[in-house]
Scaffold this active site. Structure first.
Site, mmCIF file in Angstrom:
data_model
loop_
_atom_site.group_PDB
_atom_site.id
_atom_site.type_symbol
_atom_site.label_atom_id
_atom_site.label_comp_id
_atom_site.label_asym_id
_atom_site.label_seq_id
_atom_site.Cartn_x
_atom_site.Cartn_y
_atom_site.Cartn_z
ATOM 1 C CE LYS A 182 -7.398 -7.697 10.332
ATOM 2 N NZ LYS A 182 -8.323 -6.951 11.192
ATOM 3 N N GLY A 231 -5.909 0.747 15.702
ATOM 4 C CA GLY A 231 -5.568 2.047 16.292
ATOM 5 C C GLY A 231 -4.192 2.434 15.791
HETATM 6 N N1 LIG Z 1 -5.831 2.060 10.879
HETATM 7 C C1 LIG Z 1 -5.609 0.997 11.641
HETATM 8 O O1 LIG Z 1 -5.940 0.979 12.838
HETATM 9 C C2 LIG Z 1 -4.919 -0.213 11.064
HETATM 10 C C3 LIG Z 1 -4.739 -1.366 11.863
HETATM 11 C C4 LIG Z 1 -4.050 -2.467 11.345
HETATM 12 C C5 LIG Z 1 -3.587 -2.426 10.047
HETATM 13 N N2 LIG Z 1 -3.816 -1.297 9.261
HETATM 14 C C6 LIG Z 1 -3.301 -1.292 7.912
HETATM 15 O O2 LIG Z 1 -2.343 -0.260 7.793
HETATM 16 C C7 LIG Z 1 -2.336 0.257 6.453
HETATM 17 C C8 LIG Z 1 -2.540 1.769 6.486
HETATM 18 O O3 LIG Z 1 -3.790 2.044 7.106
HETATM 19 P P1 LIG Z 1 -4.208 3.543 7.534
HETATM 20 O O4 LIG Z 1 -5.421 3.383 8.369
HETATM 21 O O5 LIG Z 1 -3.030 4.263 8.068
HETATM 22 O O6 LIG Z 1 -4.613 4.157 6.097
HETATM 23 P P2 LIG Z 1 -4.885 5.706 5.736
HETATM 24 O O7 LIG Z 1 -5.108 6.478 6.975
HETATM 25 O O8 LIG Z 1 -5.944 5.683 4.692
HETATM 26 O O9 LIG Z 1 -3.505 6.178 5.084
HETATM 27 C C9 LIG Z 1 -3.078 5.771 3.827
HETATM 28 C C10 LIG Z 1 -1.856 6.560 3.429
HETATM 29 O O10 LIG Z 1 -1.416 6.042 2.166
HETATM 30 C C11 LIG Z 1 -1.308 7.111 1.240
HETATM 31 N N3 LIG Z 1 -1.674 6.651 -0.103
HETATM 32 C C12 LIG Z 1 -2.856 6.173 -0.524
HETATM 33 N N4 LIG Z 1 -2.810 5.862 -1.832
HETATM 34 C C13 LIG Z 1 -1.555 6.178 -2.241
HETATM 35 C C14 LIG Z 1 -0.881 6.107 -3.484
HETATM 36 N N5 LIG Z 1 -1.491 5.644 -4.585
HETATM 37 N N6 LIG Z 1 0.397 6.505 -3.537
HETATM 38 C C15 LIG Z 1 1.030 6.979 -2.435
HETATM 39 N N7 LIG Z 1 0.448 7.074 -1.233
HETATM 40 C C16 LIG Z 1 -0.832 6.679 -1.139
HETATM 41 C C17 LIG Z 1 -2.270 8.176 1.705
HETATM 42 O O11 LIG Z 1 -1.856 9.404 1.162
HETATM 43 P P3 LIG Z 1 -2.582 10.808 1.499
HETATM 44 O O12 LIG Z 1 -2.064 11.168 2.874
HETATM 45 O O13 LIG Z 1 -2.091 11.705 0.440
HETATM 46 O O14 LIG Z 1 -4.047 10.526 1.487
HETATM 47 C C18 LIG Z 1 -2.111 8.062 3.224
HETATM 48 O O15 LIG Z 1 -1.001 8.801 3.662
HETATM 49 C C19 LIG Z 1 -3.444 -0.518 5.714
HETATM 50 O O16 LIG Z 1 -2.885 -1.608 5.031
HETATM 51 C C20 LIG Z 1 -4.340 -0.995 6.847
HETATM 52 O O17 LIG Z 1 -5.075 -2.165 6.505
HETATM 53 C C21 LIG Z 1 -4.469 -0.197 9.751
#
Ligand SMILES: NC(=O)c1ccc[n+]([C@@H]2O[C@H](COP(=O)([O-])OP(=O)(O)OC[C@H]3O[C@@H](n4cnc5c(N)ncnc54)[C@H](OP(=O)(O)O)[C@@H]3O)[C@@H](O)[C@H]2O)c1
Length: 427
Positions: free
Chosen positions: A210, A307
């Site tokens: 970041k 979140g």
């Molecule tokens: N979580 C947070 O609070 C937060 C905060 C700030 C930023 N972020 C950022 O937001 C982004 C998403 O985070 P998240 O927490 O939502 O992740 P997550 O819950 O792990 O979700 C990832 C999604 O991407 C899909 N995916 C993974 N590999 C894939 C592929 N090869 N082809 C197609 N789809 C694929 C997964 O599919 P499936 O559903 O089939 O598993 C899932 O739907 C990341 O870059 C993270 O750093 C997250």
């Protein structure tokens, strides 16, 4: 965003796809996990309000997960792509292909930007599309927007950030309850603030990614994740925190990006702050970014750093911004040398034999290296004593040399512990 220098402008070859202004604004959603699912729900809830505000109704035109959807098909049916897969493979290829085909991109992916930022910014400029990433740093805290737009004309001198909510939660728990690092981490995991494998957070890697992104925005210089030295919180003890309270200090994991002469230093370290620093009062899983510039003194932005629904809100904000022309373009890169030996005040914790002359000897070794003591607390513990001190700002290399000499003195009972101290207070 800061103005482009014409010399650095790549050639334009195409423009953003012009959506049919009478129809809906079509959003292709890549990833439907924690953030992606919350984004889809929020978009549905807010679609009427956005339509009223902007004159177009946003709607999800297709969803890609590991088991569902086809990227090219979704791309074909979208005006903008929201990338919420995370990581670099396949996210990088999808984002590049989307921009090359004239689609704006909104992403929350810090890995992507901190490792491939220059290629992504250049592609966005070349194809005259927007690449927006507010949610990639500090969640819903609008640090990217404020730095890139509101402060576009300000000469930023320094950025300090608490940009990882997990580590701030752990350090706050240690400070407020006296818990050990292990206990506080277990509590963070129980409450869902830390992953089962917390390495990326507690090692400082997440914060380093970041800070690389913020440094690029603040100073225009390309900084990659692998160029950001970082130290985590795993080695910190409840004692460090307890004793430092006597010196008026509180402990945070701080990311720093600052001008040093003609260069730039970007790093992440645990650091003590005095009560008057705006980041000293940031508690729990909150994130905050302090921006210092002569013209503005300092601005501090704080709020939830992660979140699903909070991050989704920042993503939707970017989508709405992208619906309104003209496009915002990233600034060109300028080269600034990266400085790694930086001046700082330091906290030094020593366990020593409790006998006369020990403090004088420590002070002498420090003095020979040009290090002077600002404040000191001494506590006796049977045959041993603890010396906890803060020294005035000194080059890190000099301080490390002094500590190396001290660690060889015969009255030392354990390895000295060193933590940076940020001296600024804003009152
Ligand atoms: N979580 C947070 O609070 C937060 C905060 C700030 C930023 N972020 C950022 O937001 C982004 C998403 O985070 P998240 O927490 O939502 O992740 P997550 O819950 O792990 O979700 C990832 C999604 O991407 C899909 N995916 C993974 N590999 C894939 C592929 N090869 N082809 C197609 N789809 C694929 C997964 O599919 P499936 O559903 O089939 O598993 C899932 O739907 C990341 O870059 C993270 O750093 C997250």
């Amino acid at each position: 965003m800061p103005a482009w220098s014409s010399a650095a402008r790549p050639t334009r070859t195409s423009r953003a796809v012009t959506p049919d202004a009478s129809g809906p604004f079509r959003v292709g959603l890549l990833g439907q996990g924690t953030v992606g699912a919350a984004f889809g729900k929020l978009l549905e809830e807010r679609a009427d309000a956005v339509e009223q505000e902007v004159g177009r109704r946003p709607e999800v035109s297709g969803v890609l997960t590991r088991s569902r959807g086809d990227f090219r098909d979704i791309l074909e049916r979208s005006d903008l792509i929201v990338e919420l897969i995370g990581g670099t493979d396949p996210a990088l290829e999808y984002v590049l292909e989307a921009m090359r085909s004239g689609r704006h991109v909104v992403t929350a992916n810090k890995q992507l930007l901190s490792q491939h930022g220059e290629e992504l910014y250049a592609t966005a400029y070349e194809h005259q599309v927007q690449l927006r990433f507010e949610a990639a740093v500090a969640g819903v805290v609008p640090a990217i927007r404020v730095m890139g737009e509101t402060l576009a004309a300000a000469h930023i001198e320094r950025v300090h950030g608490i940009v990882n909510g997990t580590t701030n939660f752990i350090l706050t728990a240690m400070e407020e309850t006296g818990a050990s690092y292990e206990e506080a981490l277990a509590e963070a995991q129980r409450l869902g603030y830390a992953e089962a494998d917390p390495t990326e957070d507690v090692s400082g890697t997440d914060a380093a990614a970041k800070m690389a992104i913020l440094a690029r925005l603040a100073f225009g210089a390309p900084v990659r994740l692998d160029q950001v030295p970082h130290e985590g919180i795993e080695h910190l003890t409840a004692e460090d925190i307890e004793y430092a309270k006597d010196l008026g200090l509180s402990l945070k994991l701080i990311g720093t990006a600052e001008r040093i002469g003609a260069g730039l230093a970007v790093h992440v370290h645990p650091a003590f702050l005095y009560g008057g620093h705006p980041l000293a009062s940031v508690r729990g899983s909150f994130n905050a970014v302090t921006i210092e510039s002569p013209a503005i003194t300092e601005i501090t932005l704080s709020g939830p750093g992660a979140g699903g629904s909070q991050t989704a809100s920042a993503v939707l904000g970017d989508v709405v911004s992208a619906m309104i022309p003209p496009p915002t373009l990233p600034p060109p890169a300028i080269e600034l040398p990266l400085v790694t030996d930086v001046e700082s005040a330091f906290y030094l914790y020593l366990e020593v034999a409790d006998r006369p002359g020990v403090l004088a000897q420590v002070a002498e070794v420090l003095g020979l290296q040009g290090v002077s003591i600002k404040s000191v607390v001494q506590k006796g513990l049977g045959e041993d004593a603890r010396l906890v001190m803060v020294v005035h700002p000194v080059l890190g290399s000099k301080f490390r040399a002094a500590v190396d000499l001290i660690s060889r003195l015969d009255f030392l009972r354990s390895t000295p512990r060193v933590i940076r101290v940020i001296e600024e207070v804003f009152e």
